[in-house]
Design a protein around this motif. Structure first.
Motif, PDB file in Angstrom:
ATOM      1  N   HIS A 131       0.817  -1.218   0.000  1.00  0.00           N
ATOM      2  CA  HIS A 131       0.000   0.000   0.000  1.00  0.00           C
ATOM      3  C   HIS A 131       0.849   1.267   0.000  1.00  0.00           C
ATOM      4  O   HIS A 131       0.322   2.359   0.192  1.00  0.00           O
ATOM      5  N   ASN A 132       2.160   1.140  -0.199  1.00  0.00           N
ATOM      6  CA  ASN A 132       3.047   2.301  -0.203  1.00  0.00           C
ATOM      7  C   ASN A 132       4.069   2.165  -1.323  1.00  0.00           C
ATOM      8  O   ASN A 132       4.661   1.093  -1.501  1.00  0.00           O
ATOM      9  N   SER A 133       4.281   3.247  -2.081  1.00  0.00           N
ATOM     10  CA  SER A 133       5.274   3.219  -3.156  1.00  0.00           C
ATOM     11  C   SER A 133       6.693   3.268  -2.605  1.00  0.00           C
ATOM     12  O   SER A 133       7.607   2.667  -3.163  1.00  0.00           O
ATOM     13  N   TYR A 134       6.863   4.008  -1.510  1.00  0.00           N
ATOM     14  CA  TYR A 134       8.183   4.181  -0.931  1.00  0.00           C
ATOM     15  C   TYR A 134       8.107   4.012   0.582  1.00  0.00           C
ATOM     16  O   TYR A 134       7.018   3.943   1.160  1.00  0.00           O
ATOM     17  N   ILE A 135       9.270   3.977   1.237  1.00  0.00           N
ATOM     18  CA  ILE A 135       9.317   3.781   2.685  1.00  0.00           C
ATOM     19  C   ILE A 135       8.712   4.981   3.413  1.00  0.00           C
ATOM     20  O   ILE A 135       8.026   4.833   4.419  1.00  0.00           O
ATOM     21  N   GLU A 136       8.935   6.174   2.888  1.00  0.00           N
ATOM     22  CA  GLU A 136       8.353   7.384   3.461  1.00  0.00           C
ATOM     23  C   GLU A 136       7.888   8.293   2.331  1.00  0.00           C
ATOM     24  O   GLU A 136       8.650   8.567   1.403  1.00  0.00           O
ATOM     25  N   GLY A 137       6.648   8.750   2.394  1.00  0.00           N
ATOM     26  CA  GLY A 137       6.182   9.731   1.430  1.00  0.00           C
ATOM     27  C   GLY A 137       5.934   9.163   0.044  1.00  0.00           C
ATOM     28  O   GLY A 137       5.742   7.959  -0.141  1.00  0.00           O
ATOM     29  N   TYR A 138       5.995  10.071  -0.942  1.00  0.00           N
ATOM     30  CA  TYR A 138       5.617   9.720  -2.307  1.00  0.00           C
ATOM     31  C   TYR A 138       6.776   9.791  -3.297  1.00  0.00           C
ATOM     32  O   TYR A 138       6.584   9.649  -4.498  1.00  0.00           O
ATOM     33  N   VAL A 139       7.987  10.028  -2.795  1.00  0.00           N
ATOM     34  CA  VAL A 139       9.184  10.031  -3.633  1.00  0.00           C
ATOM     35  C   VAL A 139      10.290   9.289  -2.885  1.00  0.00           C
ATOM     36  O   VAL A 139      10.228   9.131  -1.667  1.00  0.00           O
ATOM     37  N   PRO A 140      11.312   8.812  -3.612  1.00  0.00           N
ATOM     38  CA  PRO A 140      12.418   8.132  -2.927  1.00  0.00           C
ATOM     39  C   PRO A 140      13.076   9.053  -1.903  1.00  0.00           C
ATOM     40  O   PRO A 140      13.218  10.255  -2.135  1.00  0.00           O
ATOM     41  N   GLN A 176      15.892   9.023   1.909  1.00  0.00           N
ATOM     42  CA  GLN A 176      16.927   8.272   2.612  1.00  0.00           C
ATOM     43  C   GLN A 176      16.347   7.090   3.381  1.00  0.00           C
ATOM     44  O   GLN A 176      17.066   6.151   3.731  1.00  0.00           O
ATOM     45  N   GLY A 177      15.052   7.132   3.644  1.00  0.00           N
ATOM     46  CA  GLY A 177      14.406   5.971   4.263  1.00  0.00           C
ATOM     47  C   GLY A 177      14.517   4.756   3.361  1.00  0.00           C
ATOM     48  O   GLY A 177      14.758   3.624   3.826  1.00  0.00           O
ATOM     49  N   GLY A 183      20.889   3.409  -8.958  1.00  0.00           N
ATOM     50  CA  GLY A 183      22.331   3.286  -8.861  1.00  0.00           C
ATOM     51  C   GLY A 183      22.920   4.183  -7.783  1.00  0.00           C
ATOM     52  O   GLY A 183      22.414   4.262  -6.661  1.00  0.00           O
ATOM     53  N   SER A 184      23.981   4.904  -8.139  1.00  0.00           N
ATOM     54  CA  SER A 184      24.654   5.782  -7.172  1.00  0.00           C
ATOM     55  C   SER A 184      23.815   6.992  -6.787  1.00  0.00           C
ATOM     56  O   SER A 184      24.135   7.694  -5.816  1.00  0.00           O
ATOM     57  N   GLU A 185      22.737   7.245  -7.539  1.00  0.00           N
ATOM     58  CA  GLU A 185      21.872   8.393  -7.237  1.00  0.00           C
ATOM     59  C   GLU A 185      21.169   8.226  -5.885  1.00  0.00           C
ATOM     60  O   GLU A 185      20.616   9.190  -5.350  1.00  0.00           O
ATOM     61  N   LYS A 186      21.151   6.997  -5.346  1.00  0.00           N
ATOM     62  CA  LYS A 186      20.498   6.769  -4.047  1.00  0.00           C
ATOM     63  C   LYS A 186      21.093   7.670  -2.964  1.00  0.00           C
ATOM     64  O   LYS A 186      20.407   8.058  -2.028  1.00  0.00           O
ATOM     65  N   ALA A 187      22.366   7.981  -3.102  1.00  0.00           N
ATOM     66  CA  ALA A 187      23.035   8.819  -2.098  1.00  0.00           C
ATOM     67  C   ALA A 187      22.486  10.244  -2.095  1.00  0.00           C
ATOM     68  O   ALA A 187      22.653  10.984  -1.117  1.00  0.00           O
ATOM     69  N   GLY A 226      16.053  13.926   2.506  1.00  0.00           N
ATOM     70  CA  GLY A 226      15.762  13.444   3.851  1.00  0.00           C
ATOM     71  C   GLY A 226      17.024  13.049   4.599  1.00  0.00           C
ATOM     72  O   GLY A 226      18.131  13.042   4.063  1.00  0.00           O
ATOM     73  N   ALA A 227      16.824  12.692   5.858  1.00  0.00           N
ATOM     74  CA  ALA A 227      17.936  12.274   6.713  1.00  0.00           C
ATOM     75  C   ALA A 227      17.757  10.808   7.094  1.00  0.00           C
ATOM     76  O   ALA A 227      16.634  10.328   7.280  1.00  0.00           O
ATOM     77  N   LYS A 228      18.853  10.096   7.199  1.00  0.00           N
ATOM     78  CA  LYS A 228      18.803   8.691   7.580  1.00  0.00           C
ATOM     79  C   LYS A 228      18.433   8.560   9.058  1.00  0.00           C
ATOM     80  O   LYS A 228      18.914   9.303   9.895  1.00  0.00           O
TER      81      LYS A 228
END
Length: 220
Positions: free
Chosen positions: A21-30, A32-33, A63-67, A71-73
């Protein structure tokens, strides 16, 4: 309480249920979660956990764009602790007697009326269409050079046909040195089409296509 140990089956199942029921761990965009949870996994989720697998493949595509996600970890167990409505919750329809009588004793006529109402309710419930989980994707297709025929690239991409896949609008976006990428949208049924499938099919046109990336992924 979080997802638990994501290296164990129970943790992966909790993650899969949350992502149903969620696209991402937090919110609606990728964010740091997503990075924290992604890095806590020991590998690719199994195919029988489709929501976790879909999310994993999507995050991998950055890829490397995850960094650079916003947000904050935070601590791993602070994620996934919110309330969720999910497929593992017990359906109250199974236990709640909509047509029960307040009295402990029923006459034969009352019992028949109750049975008729129950049958009518079950028949109505059976005719309801199941909700099909779908996602909207925006895909970037990059060519090898500025001499690549991008109209042919789009034509080839649209030749990819599968149950649960519908192609949408497309446009060319300048990159550099005269090179343009194809950006094309599509809608997929989550249980039938994966991002891995799309990447494998699009990159088969290796004479024209250098790479494929998921620019946006949203559940419908």
């Amino acid at each position: 309480m979080g997802f638990g140990d994501l290296k164990n089956r129970s943790g992966l199942e909790a993650l899969n249920t949350y992502l149903e029921h969620n696209s991402y761990i937090e919110g609606y965009v990728p964010s740091q979660g997503d990075t924290v949870v992604y890095e806590a996994l020991s590998g690719v989720p199994p195919s029988d956990l489709p929501h976790a697998l879909r999310w994993y493949n999507h995050i991998t595509s950055f890829g490397s764009e995850k960094a650079k996600f916003p947000g904050a970890k935070k601590d791993l167990q602070s994620y996934g602790a919110g309330p969720a409505t999910n497929g593992t919750a017990k359906n109250v329809d199974d236990d709640f007697d909509l047509f029960g009588s307040d009295s402990e004793e029923e006459t034969e006529e009352e019992r028949k009326r109750k049975e008729e109402r129950e049958q009518a309710y079950k028949a109505k419930k059976a005719t309801k269409k199941a909700v099909i989980a779908k996602s909207s994707l925006l895909i970037d297709v990059k060519p090898w050079d500025d001499e690549t025929d991008m109209k042919e690239v789009e034509r080839l991409v649209r030749t990819i046909e599968a149950d649960g896949l519908v192609w949408g609008a497309a446009k060319l976006i300048p990159l550099a040195y005269g090179i343009k990428k194809l950006q094309i949208s599509c809608v997929i049924e989550d249980d039938k089409i994966s991002t891995d499938f799309l990447e494998e099919e699009i990159t088969k046109f290796e004479d024209l296509v250098q790479s494929m990336d998921i620019a946006a992924f949203n559940k419908i």
